[in-house]
Each structure stands twice: as C-alpha cells, then as structure tokens.
Write a protein that holds these residues in place. Structure first.
Motif, PDB file in Angstrom:
ATOM      1  N   ARG A   1      61.125  65.316  18.816  1.00 37.42           N
ATOM      2  CA  ARG A   1      60.781  63.820  18.324  1.00 37.42           C
ATOM      3  C   ARG A   1      60.049  63.041  19.217  1.00 37.42           C
ATOM      4  O   ARG A   1      59.078  62.291  18.625  1.00 37.42           O
ATOM      5  CB  ARG A   1      62.202  63.230  17.767  1.00 37.42           C
ATOM      6  CG  ARG A   1      62.030  61.876  17.036  1.00 37.42           C
ATOM      7  CD  ARG A   1      63.290  61.131  16.766  1.00 37.42           C
ATOM      8  NE  ARG A   1      64.126  62.180  15.806  1.00 37.42           N
ATOM      9  CZ  ARG A   1      64.238  62.228  14.644  1.00 37.42           C
ATOM     10  NH1 ARG A   1      63.271  61.689  13.987  1.00 37.42           N
ATOM     11  NH2 ARG A   1      64.848  63.023  13.976  1.00 37.42           N
ATOM     12  N   GLU A   2      60.354  63.116  20.335  1.00 38.67           N
ATOM     13  CA  GLU A   2      59.604  62.060  21.468  1.00 38.67           C
ATOM     14  C   GLU A   2      58.374  62.492  21.388  1.00 38.67           C
ATOM     15  O   GLU A   2      57.355  61.975  21.769  1.00 38.67           O
ATOM     16  CB  GLU A   2      60.470  61.968  22.712  1.00 38.67           C
ATOM     17  CG  GLU A   2      61.707  61.329  22.702  1.00 38.67           C
ATOM     18  CD  GLU A   2      62.451  61.376  23.837  1.00 38.67           C
ATOM     19  OE1 GLU A   2      63.256  60.625  24.208  1.00 38.67           O
ATOM     20  OE2 GLU A   2      62.418  62.549  24.413  1.00 38.67           O
TER      21      GLU A   2
ATOM     22  N   GLN B   1      49.340  63.895   9.896  1.00 30.87           N
ATOM     23  CA  GLN B   1      49.403  65.103  10.178  1.00 30.87           C
ATOM     24  C   GLN B   1      50.698  65.543  10.791  1.00 30.87           C
ATOM     25  O   GLN B   1      50.912  66.290  11.801  1.00 30.87           O
ATOM     26  CB  GLN B   1      48.273  65.573  11.076  1.00 30.87           C
ATOM     27  CG  GLN B   1      46.947  65.307  10.540  1.00 30.87           C
ATOM     28  CD  GLN B   1      46.670  65.862   9.075  1.00 30.87           C
ATOM     29  OE1 GLN B   1      47.222  66.406   8.594  1.00 30.87           O
ATOM     30  NE2 GLN B   1      45.315  65.274   8.410  1.00 30.87           N
ATOM     31  N   HIS B   2      51.894  64.955   9.992  1.00 29.74           N
ATOM     32  CA  HIS B   2      53.093  64.940  10.831  1.00 29.74           C
ATOM     33  C   HIS B   2      53.664  66.585  10.891  1.00 29.74           C
ATOM     34  O   HIS B   2      54.159  67.196  11.818  1.00 29.74           O
ATOM     35  CB  HIS B   2      54.125  64.296   9.685  1.00 29.74           C
ATOM     36  CG  HIS B   2      55.483  64.328  10.541  1.00 29.74           C
ATOM     37  ND1 HIS B   2      55.769  63.412  11.641  1.00 29.74           N
ATOM     38  CD2 HIS B   2      56.659  64.794  10.035  1.00 29.74           C
ATOM     39  CE1 HIS B   2      56.894  63.536  12.185  1.00 29.74           C
ATOM     40  NE2 HIS B   2      57.680  64.312  10.964  1.00 29.74           N
ATOM     41  N   ALA B   3      53.136  67.487   9.949  1.00 29.96           N
ATOM     42  CA  ALA B   3      53.663  68.880   9.700  1.00 29.96           C
ATOM     43  C   ALA B   3      53.223  69.587  11.188  1.00 29.96           C
ATOM     44  O   ALA B   3      53.826  70.574  12.022  1.00 29.96           O
ATOM     45  CB  ALA B   3      53.354  69.562   8.617  1.00 29.96           C
ATOM     46  N   ALA B   4      51.876  69.286  11.424  1.00 30.65           N
ATOM     47  CA  ALA B   4      51.145  70.004  12.616  1.00 30.65           C
ATOM     48  C   ALA B   4      51.712  69.621  13.692  1.00 30.65           C
ATOM     49  O   ALA B   4      52.046  70.177  14.825  1.00 30.65           O
ATOM     50  CB  ALA B   4      49.682  69.415  12.635  1.00 30.65           C
ATOM     51  N   LYS B   5      52.092  68.226  13.911  1.00 25.60           N
ATOM     52  CA  LYS B   5      52.952  67.585  15.160  1.00 25.60           C
ATOM     53  C   LYS B   5      54.198  68.154  15.443  1.00 25.60           C
ATOM     54  O   LYS B   5      54.331  68.554  16.359  1.00 25.60           O
ATOM     55  CB  LYS B   5      52.897  65.948  14.919  1.00 25.60           C
ATOM     56  CG  LYS B   5      51.453  65.362  15.111  1.00 25.60           C
ATOM     57  CD  LYS B   5      51.576  63.920  14.725  1.00 25.60           C
ATOM     58  CE  LYS B   5      50.257  63.186  14.842  1.00 25.60           C
ATOM     59  NZ  LYS B   5      50.478  61.678  14.391  1.00 25.60           N
ATOM     60  N   ARG B   6      54.967  68.248  14.617  1.00 24.04           N
ATOM     61  CA  ARG B   6      56.236  69.046  14.258  1.00 24.04           C
ATOM     62  C   ARG B   6      56.014  70.511  15.012  1.00 24.04           C
ATOM     63  O   ARG B   6      57.026  70.891  15.871  1.00 24.04           O
ATOM     64  CB  ARG B   6      56.790  68.948  13.040  1.00 24.04           C
ATOM     65  CG  ARG B   6      57.474  67.650  12.716  1.00 24.04           C
ATOM     66  CD  ARG B   6      58.092  68.078  11.328  1.00 24.04           C
ATOM     67  NE  ARG B   6      58.920  69.046  11.179  1.00 24.04           N
ATOM     68  CZ  ARG B   6      60.381  68.917  11.213  1.00 24.04           C
ATOM     69  NH1 ARG B   6      60.800  67.441  11.508  1.00 24.04           N
ATOM     70  NH2 ARG B   6      61.075  69.753  10.880  1.00 24.04           N
ATOM     71  N   ALA B   7      55.037  71.032  14.566  1.00 25.54           N
ATOM     72  CA  ALA B   7      54.874  72.630  14.865  1.00 25.54           C
ATOM     73  C   ALA B   7      54.614  72.688  16.515  1.00 25.54           C
ATOM     74  O   ALA B   7      55.246  73.466  17.066  1.00 25.54           O
ATOM     75  CB  ALA B   7      53.809  73.344  13.881  1.00 25.54           C
TER      76      ALA B   7
ATOM     77  N   ARG C   1      58.408  72.444  22.974  1.00 26.45           N
ATOM     78  CA  ARG C   1      59.962  72.526  23.400  1.00 26.45           C
ATOM     79  C   ARG C   1      60.576  73.994  23.596  1.00 26.45           C
ATOM     80  O   ARG C   1      61.509  73.999  24.670  1.00 26.45           O
ATOM     81  CB  ARG C   1      60.927  71.794  22.367  1.00 26.45           C
ATOM     82  CG  ARG C   1      62.284  71.570  22.662  1.00 26.45           C
ATOM     83  CD  ARG C   1      62.421  70.510  23.824  1.00 26.45           C
ATOM     84  NE  ARG C   1      63.856  70.197  23.915  1.00 26.45           N
ATOM     85  CZ  ARG C   1      64.301  69.198  24.917  1.00 26.45           C
ATOM     86  NH1 ARG C   1      63.266  68.671  25.493  1.00 26.45           N
ATOM     87  NH2 ARG C   1      65.524  69.074  25.087  1.00 26.45           N
ATOM     88  N   ASN C   2      60.394  74.760  22.957  1.00 25.36           N
ATOM     89  CA  ASN C   2      60.631  76.466  23.209  1.00 25.36           C
ATOM     90  C   ASN C   2      60.059  76.984  24.478  1.00 25.36           C
ATOM     91  O   ASN C   2      60.881  77.825  24.886  1.00 25.36           O
ATOM     92  CB  ASN C   2      60.210  77.440  21.901  1.00 25.36           C
ATOM     93  CG  ASN C   2      60.960  76.946  20.578  1.00 25.36           C
ATOM     94  OD1 ASN C   2      62.091  76.540  20.732  1.00 25.36           O
ATOM     95  ND2 ASN C   2      60.280  77.251  19.522  1.00 25.36           N
ATOM     96  N   ARG C   3      59.005  76.245  24.855  1.00 25.34           N
ATOM     97  CA  ARG C   3      58.339  76.863  26.185  1.00 25.34           C
ATOM     98  C   ARG C   3      59.121  76.187  27.143  1.00 25.34           C
ATOM     99  O   ARG C   3      59.352  77.013  28.177  1.00 25.34           O
ATOM    100  CB  ARG C   3      56.871  76.446  26.368  1.00 25.34           C
ATOM    101  CG  ARG C   3      56.465  76.333  27.765  1.00 25.34           C
ATOM    102  CD  ARG C   3      54.900  75.937  27.530  1.00 25.34           C
ATOM    103  NE  ARG C   3      53.961  76.908  27.168  1.00 25.34           N
ATOM    104  CZ  ARG C   3      52.791  76.983  27.157  1.00 25.34           C
ATOM    105  NH1 ARG C   3      51.976  76.044  27.500  1.00 25.34           N
ATOM    106  NH2 ARG C   3      51.732  78.036  26.435  1.00 25.34           N
TER     107      ARG C   3
END
Length: 510
Positions: A22-23, A35-41, A47-49
């Motif tokens: 979120r941050e 483009q919220h979906a792309a930013k979430r992805a 974060r997974n990295r």
C-alpha cells in the motif's frame, strides 16, 4: 537498506522492508495518475522480492520473480511506473525495446546485450555511491597536491612526493622549517578563499586517445574487448603529457583523479553484479511487436526466433560479460505493449508462462488529463511556471484553462492517433508558444515597447498567431505590485482551437 522517501523527514525514513504494498502504491501515486491495478501488481512483485531475501538460501533460490506484462496504449504510464519503482528501490533499471533485437544469425543486437547494459548501469550506480563516500577525502588530497605544485615541499614533508608525478622531486633534507609550513598554511587559506584560482600550474594529465585499428571477427564486442586488453595490456596503458591550466581547473582534475585512486573498482564490480542479480529490473517495451507465430513471408527477421532468444534470459540463465558471469534468475522483467493488432496469447507458450502477472492499463480520460497537469510532483504546469520564473515571469493557469487543455488533448487523441499523456506536451507547448516568445521582452526593465505580433501565414502547417497582447495583469502583493500572466480558457482556445478543428493540421502539428 534505507530509502528516504519524498515528503518524509530524515528521522522518519523508511527502509525497504518496511514499505508495504500500500505504501509503495502511495509513492507511485505521486508521479503516475491512475492505473491502480498496474501499481498494485508491481508493488506486490517488489514486496515478494523483499520477502524472498529473508528466506533461507536453499528456499530463496527456488523462488522465481513474478514477471509482469502490462497491456495498454502508449502514453498511459507503463514505462513511468517501472522507472519510478526502480528509483524508489535503488535498483538497476534498463528500458529496452524488444523490436530492436534480432534472431541469432542476423545482423543486429543480441538479447544478451540487455544484461550487459544492465551491469554497466549498476556499475555506474555503485561507483556514484562510492564517489560520495570518498568525496571529502579526495578533495583534501587534491588540495594537498595543488599546494605541492604551488610550493614544492621536501620529500619527507609531503605524502604525495614519493608517488605523485605532479610534485617536483627534491633531495632528501630535514623536515620543513616552521616558516615554510606557515607559508603553506597561508597558501591553503588563500586557495580555499578562491584567491589562487587564476594562477597557472603545470601537471601531468592522461591522454585520452586510444590506438585505432579494425578487426573483423565473429565475436561480440564485449568478448573482443576482453580478449585484446588481456593480450595487449601495455598497448592500452595510459600515457601522460604536460599541460598548463588554471588552479581551479587543475583542482577539479585532481579531485577526479583522487576519487579514482580511492575507489576499489574490484569491489564496485562485485557489488554491481550482486545488485543486478538480486534486484535488477528490465523493462521490455514493445513486446507486442515480436508477438506472432511463424507463417509470414518475406525477408523480415523471425519474430518467433527473437522470442526464443529472449526466453532463456527471462527464465534464468548465466550471461558472460566482461565483468564476469551474471545470473538472470532473479532479475524482474516487466514487459509492455499496446497489443492493438496482436494479443498476449500470440507469444510462444514458453514465454507466456514466464510472465504470470498480466495487468491492463486503461486509456486516459479528461479527468485523468486534468490530474496529470497538476497532481504529480513534477507536473507539466509546475515545470512550465518554474521555467518562466527563472526570468522573473509569473505565470498562472486558471482551473477552467486546465480543463480546456485537457479537453483538447482528449479530443485530438480520439480523432487522430491516441498517444496518451504525451499529447499534453504538444498542447501545452502550443498554448505557451506566444508567452515564451513575447514575455521575456515585456517583463524587461526598462520596459520594451513591442508592436503587436500578427503572423497570418497561410502556409501548410502554420496557424495564425493571436494579434492581441498577452493576458498580463498587475496585482498588489506584500512586497509591492507584480505583473502576472493569467492563462484562461479564452487564451487556450485562441491558441489551439483553430488547429484542432482542422484535421489535417492536427495530424501535422499535434
């Protein structure tokens, strides 16, 4: 690793492992609208990295990065999202066009060059970080070398005398007398005050010229470079020559030379390769241009062949560079394409499987254009007003004017080619054309009286410029009266409307 985010105090700086998805999205929102979906992805991928780096080595090696395909028209923020993500994390970032590569056997760039370019970028990043660490020490050393040139010391008195070609060797004597030290301290003070900048000194500088010869070989350029430097080390040894220059120029040169001496390039190379392998980001643009199966005719380079060459890089392989072997197992690949003609399923199945996350970016609306003009940290309006402020020109846009600009951009995108937010650049330049041309003269003191400008040219591609004066008003402020240019909707229409109405001209100019 700590990162200082814009708008956050230094004592409140967040480290990367404290940045939640979120941050991360909040930070991206400061530069990219919508483009919220792309930013979430991309936030989840980042974060997974960070999560992977906290796992035991055996398990971490098995977790591959979740590569992303962004689908959407040009100018909607695909590249900017990836670039800002890399800047936010301090990761080596490379943007390449997939259409620039050719299949093995054809003349052109090979796909492994993207990894080599990424390593070069990482080395530059690490070198800059190391330069900041040694900057103060390098300046002190360069200052001592300048003083050695101005007042040659005895060998025992200067640490630079033994190995500095710019210091004049003197026979070994007793340590410097106190009077000489006082003179040196006085020279140091004068140098720091800038009183010696115009004096001339002579020092040895390295010649930049390299031997030139032509070789025909089947090797790539990196391999050729490594081979010849290993076989002919003396041929590439730097040569020096005497050169006279001012103290200020000599100081800058010596600072750079000292910085290179203080930096351990072997360590820089090692850290850069590690950074590429652990946190590198490659943005593969125009991936749709190579989408397609075999079956076409003609001399075009095989698109499927390029895909098969890219596949091992994306799925993880080891690339030979002049800095050693570089693994691509954990480099994050973000592909993007408009996919107007083709679709992601036209990619070969193996490559599709290496991009498990797919997000669609939407075309921009009028409201998006208005937000792009004003909300980002370096919005077009902020850039335009800041540029004119350098000449003492106050420029303001009314909300209605911004709406008018957004409507024009949206309308031209619909009727001609949709180039997204890039359309705003051309509209804004057209709106500010007369202001940028006339305002510097109108704001001069003493005032310059200019005739009204009226260019009623009928040549193709030229629209009539307004003959009326610029919209300048005077208003009272705490520091006294000031002149301000107010850009309203009427002025925007006068500058742009006639071009937008003429479809041929809008294609030619906008």
């Amino acid at each position: 690793m700590a990162i200082y985010l814009p708008g956050i105090a230094e004592d409140q700086a967040l480290s990367l492992d404290q940045l939640t998805p979120r941050e991360i999205v909040v930070e991206l929102d400061k530069y990219v609208v919508g483009q919220h979906a792309a930013k979430r992805a991309v936030a989840i991928a980042l974060r997974n990295r960070m999560r992977r780096q906290k796992l035991p080595a055996e398990l971490a090696d098995e977790i591959m990065p979740k590569n992303i395909i962004m689908i959407g028209p040009t100018g909607v923020g695909k590249t900017e999202i990836a670039r800002r993500l890399a800047k936010l994390t301090g990761s080596p970032f490379l943007k390449v066009e997939a259409s620039k590569f050719t299949e093995v056997g054809y003349v052109g760039r090979d796909v492994e060059s993207m990894v080599r370019d990424l390593v070069e970028i990482a080395i530059d990043m690490v070198r800059e970080e190391k330069l900041e660490e040694v900057e103060d020490k390098a300046e002190l050393n360069a200052e001592d070398r300048i003083l050695d040139l101005l007042l040659p010391p005895t060998p025992a008195a200067s640490p630079h005398s033994a190995n500095d070609s710019n210091a004049i060797p003197l026979p070994a004597t007793t340590p410097e007398p106190e009077s000489t030290q006082r003179t040196r301290d006085k020279l140091r003070q004068q140098f720091r005050e800038g009183r010696l900048d115009d004096r001339t000194v002579e020092l040895d500088v390295r010649e930049r010229s390299q031997p030139q010869f032509e070789i025909i070989s089947g090797q790539n350029m990196d391999e050729m470079d490594m081979s010849f430097k290993d076989m002919l080390p003396n041929l590439f040894a730097p040569r020096t020559k005497k050169r006279k220059m001012k103290v200020s120029e000599a100081f800058d040169y010596l600072v750079q030379e000292e910085e290179q001496r203080l930096i351990d390039m072997d360590q820089v190379t090692r850290l850069a390769v590690e950074r590429v392998e652990d946190s590198g980001i490659v943005f593969l643009d125009e991936i749709d241009k190579i989408a397609g199966r075999e079956g076409g005719h003609g001399p075009d380079v095989s698109r499927e062949g390029v895909q098969r060459d890219i596949l091992p890089i994306v799925e993880g392989t080891t690339v030979n560079t002049k800095y050693g072997m570089v693994s691509t197992d954990h480099i994050l690949f973000i592909a993007a394409g408009a996919f107007h003609v083709s679709k992601p399923s036209d990619l070969i199945p193996e490559l599709q499987g290496r991009f498990p996350i797919r997000v669609e970016l939407h075309s921009l609306t009028v409201n998006d254009f208005i937000r792009i003009l004003t909300e980002p940290k370096s919005s077009l309006v902020k850039q335009s007003t800041a540029l004119l402020e350098t000449e003492g020109i106050k420029l303001e846009f009314t909300p209605e004017a911004l709406e008018e600009i957004a409507h024009f951009a949206f309308r031209v995108n619909e009727t001609t080619e949709n180039i997204g937010a890039r359309r705003l650049h051309t509209i804004m330049e057209r709106v500010l054309d007369e202001i940028s041309f006339q305002a510097p003269d109108l704001f001069k003191e003493p005032k310059v009286v200019l005739p009204a400008v009226a260019a009623n040219s009928t040549e193709p591609g030229h629209a009539p410029l307004p003959a009326e004066p610029l919209p300048v008003i005077e208003r009272e402020t705490a520091s006294g009266p000031e002149k301000v240019i107010i850009v309203g909707p009427e002025y925007v229409r006068a500058q742009v409307a006639s071009i937008v109405k003429d479809q041929d001209l809008s294609r030619y100019i906008l």
